[in-house]
Write an enzyme that holds these catalytic residues in place. Structure first.
Site, short mmCIF file in Angstrom:
data_model
loop_
_atom_site.label_atom_id
_atom_site.label_comp_id
_atom_site.label_asym_id
_atom_site.label_seq_id
_atom_site.Cartn_x
_atom_site.Cartn_y
_atom_site.Cartn_z
N LYS A 1 -33.41 35.18 50.96
CA LYS A 1 -34.54 34.26 51.18
C LYS A 1 -34.05 32.86 51.49
O LYS A 1 -34.73 32.07 52.13
CB LYS A 1 -35.36 34.13 49.88
CG LYS A 1 -35.98 35.37 49.38
CD LYS A 1 -36.49 35.14 47.95
CE LYS A 1 -36.96 36.42 47.33
NZ LYS A 1 -37.35 36.31 45.93
N LYS B 1 -25.25 38.79 52.41
CA LYS B 1 -26.46 39.50 52.00
C LYS B 1 -27.69 38.90 52.70
O LYS B 1 -27.75 37.67 52.86
CB LYS B 1 -26.59 39.32 50.48
CG LYS B 1 -27.51 40.26 49.79
CD LYS B 1 -27.52 39.99 48.30
CE LYS B 1 -28.21 38.69 47.99
NZ LYS B 1 -28.44 38.42 46.57
N LYS C 1 -24.76 31.09 43.20
CA LYS C 1 -25.92 30.22 43.35
C LYS C 1 -25.62 28.77 43.00
O LYS C 1 -26.14 27.85 43.62
CB LYS C 1 -27.10 30.73 42.50
CG LYS C 1 -27.75 31.96 43.10
CD LYS C 1 -29.14 32.17 42.55
CE LYS C 1 -29.80 33.34 43.26
NZ LYS C 1 -31.04 33.77 42.62
P1 TYM Z 1 -34.90 38.94 43.51
O1 TYM Z 1 -36.23 38.31 43.42
O2 TYM Z 1 -33.76 38.13 44.05
O3 TYM Z 1 -34.98 40.24 44.40
C1 TYM Z 1 -35.95 41.24 44.16
C2 TYM Z 1 -35.34 42.61 44.38
O4 TYM Z 1 -34.85 42.72 45.72
C3 TYM Z 1 -33.50 43.16 45.71
N1 TYM Z 1 -32.79 42.53 46.84
C4 TYM Z 1 -32.06 43.22 47.74
N2 TYM Z 1 -31.81 44.53 47.86
C5 TYM Z 1 -31.05 44.91 48.92
N3 TYM Z 1 -30.54 44.06 49.84
C6 TYM Z 1 -30.78 42.73 49.74
N4 TYM Z 1 -30.29 41.90 50.67
C7 TYM Z 1 -31.57 42.26 48.67
N5 TYM Z 1 -32.00 41.03 48.28
C8 TYM Z 1 -32.74 41.22 47.16
C9 TYM Z 1 -32.94 42.67 44.37
O5 TYM Z 1 -31.82 43.44 43.98
C10 TYM Z 1 -34.14 42.87 43.47
O6 TYM Z 1 -34.19 44.19 42.99
N6 TYM Z 1 -33.23 38.84 38.82
C11 TYM Z 1 -34.07 39.55 39.74
C12 TYM Z 1 -35.51 39.64 39.29
C13 TYM Z 1 -35.74 40.11 37.89
C14 TYM Z 1 -35.67 41.46 37.44
C15 TYM Z 1 -36.03 41.40 36.06
C16 TYM Z 1 -35.37 42.66 38.06
C17 TYM Z 1 -36.07 39.34 36.83
N7 TYM Z 1 -36.25 40.11 35.71
C18 TYM Z 1 -36.03 42.57 35.27
C19 TYM Z 1 -35.40 43.82 37.27
C20 TYM Z 1 -35.74 43.76 35.90
C21 TYM Z 1 -34.05 38.83 41.08
O7 TYM Z 1 -33.78 37.66 41.16
O8 TYM Z 1 -34.49 39.58 42.11
#
Ligand code: TYM
Length: 333
Positions: free
Chosen positions: A201, A198, A114
């Site tokens: 967004k 991947k 990132k």
């Molecule tokens: P975030 O907001 O980027 O994504 C949310 C969830 O979607 C999954 N994800 C994917 N899974 C499969 N293929 C993809 N291309 C893909 N893009 C995103 C992510 O793995 C995620 O599960 N750090 C985390 C948010 C977070 C969190 C937490 C998660 C903050 N605190 C505590 C679990 C527990 C994040 O940025 O997810």
């Protein structure tokens, strides 16, 4: 045994098929199991690690909550709240950041991706973001954390931080060490334009992803334009290894249809991608369009969403406040 489930999604707009298949679809299954206590968090403190427009942020917070509900999470069964409404997350994050060695954070590959080449300009928040994630999880004694494959390393860090805290303060088992729930298959959905990247967004091309707010026509168009290769679909998984776009489209079809890759290959092996694309567009439209319509309906009712988030924050606060008080006592405050 009751499983305590915690997970979070960033309100940064453009929630997509990767978020759905990698995470939200699993949240719904976990929500539907009576044995589980589930908490799903709109992680707005995480979102501000990169610059956000303040008006857009507010609407993205509501839209993320709406997406949870539209996908099938029942707010009377699961707690849905936004992170900034519960002060213990930030407090816990600070305390844990004083326990976590820099060396552990330096290993985080997502920060490197990132921050890119301009590491000096990335926010300190982006760097310590995995510690905030550890705080999110550990405050609720979560036993299981459903996420996509890209969050695996952050969960390993959470586990390491919990072990270290318990050891440093001789309070065995006080911070519960959570288990990641990462689906063995289809937990990393790739871009429709590049099978090695991947689905994300932040990809500048909207054609690279199916957004959960896309209309039927948009879905059909994006599937039609998805990158493929020039060979027919193979009959066995082994032959997919060096064909990332083919593997991704077949994986998406399998995941959304709740079937194994093997079964999908039985259906499409030997056929052309045009056959797969017609059926993929059809099933994606039939599963995603109802969600997208419900998101639209819910986001028009801001009061309803604000009430759900307020009620969720009250419940989350009650749990997190108790834990942070215990943490403070243990460290000597
Ligand atoms: P975030 O907001 O980027 O994504 C949310 C969830 O979607 C999954 N994800 C994917 N899974 C499969 N293929 C993809 N291309 C893909 N893009 C995103 C992510 O793995 C995620 O599960 N750090 C985390 C948010 C977070 C969190 C937490 C998660 C903050 N605190 C505590 C679990 C527990 C994040 O940025 O997810």
């Amino acid at each position: 045994m009751t499983k305590k489930i915690f997970s979070g999604v960033q309100p940064t707009g453009n929630l997509h098929l990767g978020n759905y298949l990698g995470a939200i679809k699993n949240f719904v299954e976990l929500n539907n199991d009576k044995e589980n206590d589930c908490i799903f968090c709109v992680v707005d403190l995480h979102a501000i690690t990169v610059k956000q427009d303040k008006y857009q942020l507010k609407s993205n917070i509501r839209e993320t909550a709406a997406t949870f509900i539209a996908s099938g999470i029942d707010p009377s069964k699961s707690i849905i709240f936004n992170q900034s409404e519960v002060p213990a997350h930030a407090e816990g994050s600070w305390i844990l950041s004083c326990m976590a060695p820099m060396g552990w954070l330096n290993r985080m590959t997502q920060f490197k991706e990132k921050a890119g080449k301009d590491k000096e300009k990335a926010s300190v928040g982006l760097y310590i973001y995995p510690v905030l994630m550890a705080s999110d999880i550990l405050l609720y004694d979560a036993t299981h954390v459903p996420v996509g494959e890209d969050q695996k390393q952050h969960l390993e860090l959470t586990r390491d931080i919990a072990h270290k805290f318990n050891k440093d303060f001789k309070c065995d088992d006080f911070l519960k060490v959570p288990e990641p729930l990462i689906k063995e298959n289809f937990s990393r959905i790739m871009s429709l334009k590049d099978g090695l990247k991947k689905m994300s967004k932040s990809d500048p091309s909207d054609l690279s992803r199916i957004n959960l707010t896309d209309s039927k026509d948009e879905i059909v168009n994006k599937v039609k334009k998805a990158k493929t290769d020039s060979f027919p679909i193979p009959n066995d998984e082994e032959k997919l290894k060096s064909r990332p776009e083919a593997e991704n489209l077949l994986g998406i079809f399998s995941s959304i249809s709740n079937q194994t890759l093997g079964k999908t290959l039985d259906e499409f092996g030997g056929k052309n991608f045009s056959d797969l694309k017609v059926q993929l567009a059809e099933i994606l439209s039939s599963k995603i369009s109802p969600i997208s319509e419900e998101i639209k309906k819910l986001t028009n009712d801001q009061q309803y969403l604000d009430n759900i988030l307020l009620e969720g924050a009250n419940k989350a606060n009650e749990i997190a406040r108790k834990k942070i008080l215990e943490i403070k006592k243990i460290i000597g405050f």
